[in-house]
Design a protein around this motif. Structure first.
Motif, PDB file in Angstrom:
ATOM      1  N   THR A  69      10.114  15.063   1.409  1.00 34.19           N
ATOM      2  CA  THR A  69       9.960  14.684  -0.002  1.00 34.19           C
ATOM      3  C   THR A  69      10.265  13.205  -0.214  1.00 34.19           C
ATOM      4  N   LEU A  70      11.345  12.726   0.389  1.00 36.79           N
ATOM      5  CA  LEU A  70      11.718  11.320   0.242  1.00 36.79           C
ATOM      6  C   LEU A  70      10.668  10.393   0.846  1.00 36.79           C
ATOM      7  N   LEU A  71      10.213  10.720   2.062  1.00 41.30           N
ATOM      8  CA  LEU A  71       9.204   9.886   2.716  1.00 41.30           C
ATOM      9  C   LEU A  71       7.868   9.955   1.983  1.00 41.30           C
ATOM     10  N   GLY A  72       7.528  11.137   1.473  1.00 43.19           N
ATOM     11  CA  GLY A  72       6.280  11.287   0.738  1.00 43.19           C
ATOM     12  C   GLY A  72       6.273  10.502  -0.553  1.00 43.19           C
ATOM     13  N   VAL A  73       7.358  10.590  -1.303  1.00 43.04           N
ATOM     14  CA  VAL A  73       7.470   9.826  -2.553  1.00 43.04           C
ATOM     15  C   VAL A  73       7.464   8.327  -2.256  1.00 43.04           C
ATOM     16  N   LEU A  74       8.161   7.920  -1.182  1.00 42.91           N
ATOM     17  CA  LEU A  74       8.194   6.507  -0.799  1.00 42.91           C
ATOM     18  C   LEU A  74       6.789   5.975  -0.549  1.00 42.91           C
ATOM     19  N   LEU A  75       5.974   6.735   0.156  1.00 40.82           N
ATOM     20  CA  LEU A  75       4.620   6.267   0.472  1.00 40.82           C
ATOM     21  C   LEU A  75       3.765   6.157  -0.774  1.00 40.82           C
ATOM     22  N   VAL A  76       3.877   7.123  -1.662  1.00 40.97           N
ATOM     23  CA  VAL A  76       3.101   7.090  -2.901  1.00 40.97           C
ATOM     24  C   VAL A  76       3.520   5.919  -3.773  1.00 40.97           C
ATOM     25  N   VAL A  77       4.842   5.727  -3.918  1.00 43.34           N
ATOM     26  CA  VAL A  77       5.353   4.631  -4.751  1.00 43.34           C
ATOM     27  C   VAL A  77       4.967   3.278  -4.166  1.00 43.34           C
ATOM     28  N   MET A  78       5.096   3.126  -2.857  1.00 49.94           N
ATOM     29  CA  MET A  78       4.706   1.875  -2.204  1.00 49.94           C
ATOM     30  C   MET A  78       3.231   1.554  -2.452  1.00 49.94           C
ATOM     31  N   THR A  79       2.399   2.567  -2.375  1.00 52.89           N
ATOM     32  CA  THR A  79       0.963   2.367  -2.582  1.00 52.89           C
ATOM     33  C   THR A  79       0.667   1.991  -4.033  1.00 52.89           C
ATOM     34  N   LEU A  80       1.349   2.652  -4.983  1.00 54.46           N
ATOM     35  CA  LEU A  80       1.123   2.352  -6.397  1.00 54.46           C
ATOM     36  C   LEU A  80       1.632   0.962  -6.767  1.00 54.46           C
ATOM     37  N   VAL A  81       2.777   0.574  -6.214  1.00 54.93           N
ATOM     38  CA  VAL A  81       3.375  -0.714  -6.579  1.00 54.93           C
ATOM     39  C   VAL A  81       2.621  -1.885  -5.950  1.00 54.93           C
ATOM     40  N   THR A  82       2.304  -1.752  -4.662  1.00 56.02           N
ATOM     41  CA  THR A  82       1.652  -2.858  -3.952  1.00 56.02           C
ATOM     42  C   THR A  82       0.132  -2.832  -4.069  1.00 56.02           C
ATOM     43  N   GLY A  83      -0.406  -1.652  -4.389  1.00 57.39           N
ATOM     44  CA  GLY A  83      -1.861  -1.533  -4.441  1.00 57.39           C
ATOM     45  C   GLY A  83      -2.501  -1.439  -3.077  1.00 57.39           C
ATOM     46  N   VAL A  84      -1.664  -1.357  -2.030  1.00 58.16           N
ATOM     47  CA  VAL A  84      -2.160  -1.291  -0.647  1.00 58.16           C
ATOM     48  C   VAL A  84      -1.490  -0.128   0.066  1.00 58.16           C
ATOM     49  N   PHE A  85      -2.290   0.676   0.753  1.00 60.86           N
ATOM     50  CA  PHE A  85      -1.744   1.785   1.529  1.00 60.86           C
ATOM     51  C   PHE A  85      -1.364   1.276   2.907  1.00 60.86           C
ATOM     52  N   ASP A  86      -0.082   1.330   3.225  1.00 59.57           N
ATOM     53  CA  ASP A  86       0.406   0.850   4.511  1.00 59.57           C
ATOM     54  C   ASP A  86       1.250   1.951   5.149  1.00 59.57           C
ATOM     55  N   SER A  87       0.631   2.723   6.041  1.00 60.39           N
ATOM     56  CA  SER A  87       1.332   3.845   6.653  1.00 60.39           C
ATOM     57  C   SER A  87       2.198   3.416   7.825  1.00 60.39           C
ATOM     58  N   GLU A  88       2.001   2.208   8.340  1.00 54.58           N
ATOM     59  CA  GLU A  88       2.707   1.796   9.547  1.00 54.58           C
ATOM     60  C   GLU A  88       4.108   1.261   9.273  1.00 54.58           C
ATOM     61  N   LYS A  89       4.415   0.931   8.023  1.00 58.51           N
ATOM     62  CA  LYS A  89       5.714   0.328   7.721  1.00 58.51           C
ATOM     63  C   LYS A  89       6.852   1.326   7.911  1.00 58.51           C
ATOM     64  N   TRP A  90       6.694   2.539   7.354  1.00 57.21           N
ATOM     65  CA  TRP A  90       7.757   3.538   7.441  1.00 57.21           C
ATOM     66  C   TRP A  90       7.273   4.868   8.033  1.00 57.21           C
TER      67      TRP A  90
END
Length: 307
Positions: A23-44
């Motif tokens: 849940t934490l990692l999933g929310v982190l990825l969604v929030v990162m994508t919404l805030v930055t506008g870029v999907f980056d799966s390699e960071k975390w």
């Protein structure tokens, strides 16, 4: 993990930890994508393949949220939490743009639904529509998601033939599998040796593609590495696990039955996910082994308690 699970508390603590961490990692990825506008799966999350496979391995655990530890039935609270987790699961899967992940979800939840219907057949007979309708809606959603991702990839990589059939026809893995089969014929019994990338210098040169370092199919890879002997041993291992979980489902203990359903769902999803790639290594393989060890140890604990 097998030794560490000594009672119900250990089992539940590990399962809750896995679900919360997802849940934490999933929310982190969604929030990162919404805030930055870029999907980056390699960071975390390492990369799209590893993360999408992790999602497939976590998906069966969500059944424990829906039905409870003993499969006694859902409640409104459980249904709400489960629905929220499923939305997060599917949102993360859609961000990865992975196609096979949707088929893997379908295999995992399909096997779980069939196993549950067989295990609790009396409840299924009394409430067939309440059982079938959500499952049907889920499979419609998974089918739509698969078609959507496949169409998007076709338009991106094959603009001249931007159709799902065209994208599958031109997929480089088709030629890769043919090349792997030719290699298997040259060493069918014992293979070329252990290691997913045992021919990482040969296949890319022949395919003229630096990304094709391994067969992109776990079963083809096992045959290529260890020959027919190793492949049969590998299939026997999966079969032994599956048969063990089938025996759990038939047990009178509801908690043991739920462990069996989760185990079968895990194998079905993981095997399906690895038909077009090979993630039976590193973190994904470690989680697969750990989950099986936990489920088997939990069964030992429950059976000892019953005796």
């Amino acid at each position: 993990f097998f030794i560490g699970v000594r009672d119900d508390y250990d089992f539940r603590a590990i399962m809750v930890t896995l679900i919360v961490s997802f849940t934490l990692l999933g929310v982190l990825l969604v929030v990162m994508t919404l805030v930055t506008g870029v999907f980056d799966s390699e960071k975390w999350h390492h990369d799209v393949g590893v993360w999408s496979t992790h999602l497939v391995e976590i998906a069966p655990l969500l059944l424990l949220v829906l039905a409870g530890w003993d499969g006694a039935g859902t409640t409104t609270r459980r249904a709400i939490i489960f629905s929220g987790l499923m939305v997060l699961l599917f949102a993360n899967a859609r961000l990865t743009d992975n196609r096979i992940v949707w088929l893997a979800f379908g295999a995992a939840f399909g096997v779980a639904a069939i196993a549950a219907a067989i295990r609790w057949r009396s409840s299924f007979r009394s409430l067939p529509w309440r059982f079938v309708a959500p499952i049907a809606a889920l499979f419609l959603l998974l089918g739509f998601a698969f078609a959507d991702v496949a169409q998007e990839k076709a338009a991106l990589y094959y603009p001249r033939d931007a159709s799902i059939a065209g994208s599958l026809e031109h997929d480089p893995r088709i030629a890769l599998w043919k090349a792997a089969v030719d290699k298997i014929r040259a060493a069918p019994w014992l293979g070329y040796g252990f290691g997913r990338g045992i021919l990482r210098e040969v296949l890319p040169a022949e395919m003229h593609d630096r990304a094709m370092t391994h067969p992109h199919n776990t079963f083809v890879g096992q045959w290529l590495e260890t020959g027919i002997v190793g492949l049969l041993l590998f299939l026997s291992m999966l079969g032994a696990l599956a048969w063990r979980y089938v025996r759990f489902i038939r047990d009178p203990d509801g908690s043991l039955a739920m462990a069996g359903i989760v185990g079968l769902s895990l194998i079905a999803g993981f095997v399906t996910k690895n038909l077009t790639d090979d993630f039976f290594y590193r973190s994904n393989a470690k989680l697969f082994w750990a989950l099986n060890a936990i489920l088997l140890a939990y069964a030992v604990v429950r059976q000892r308690a019953a005796r």
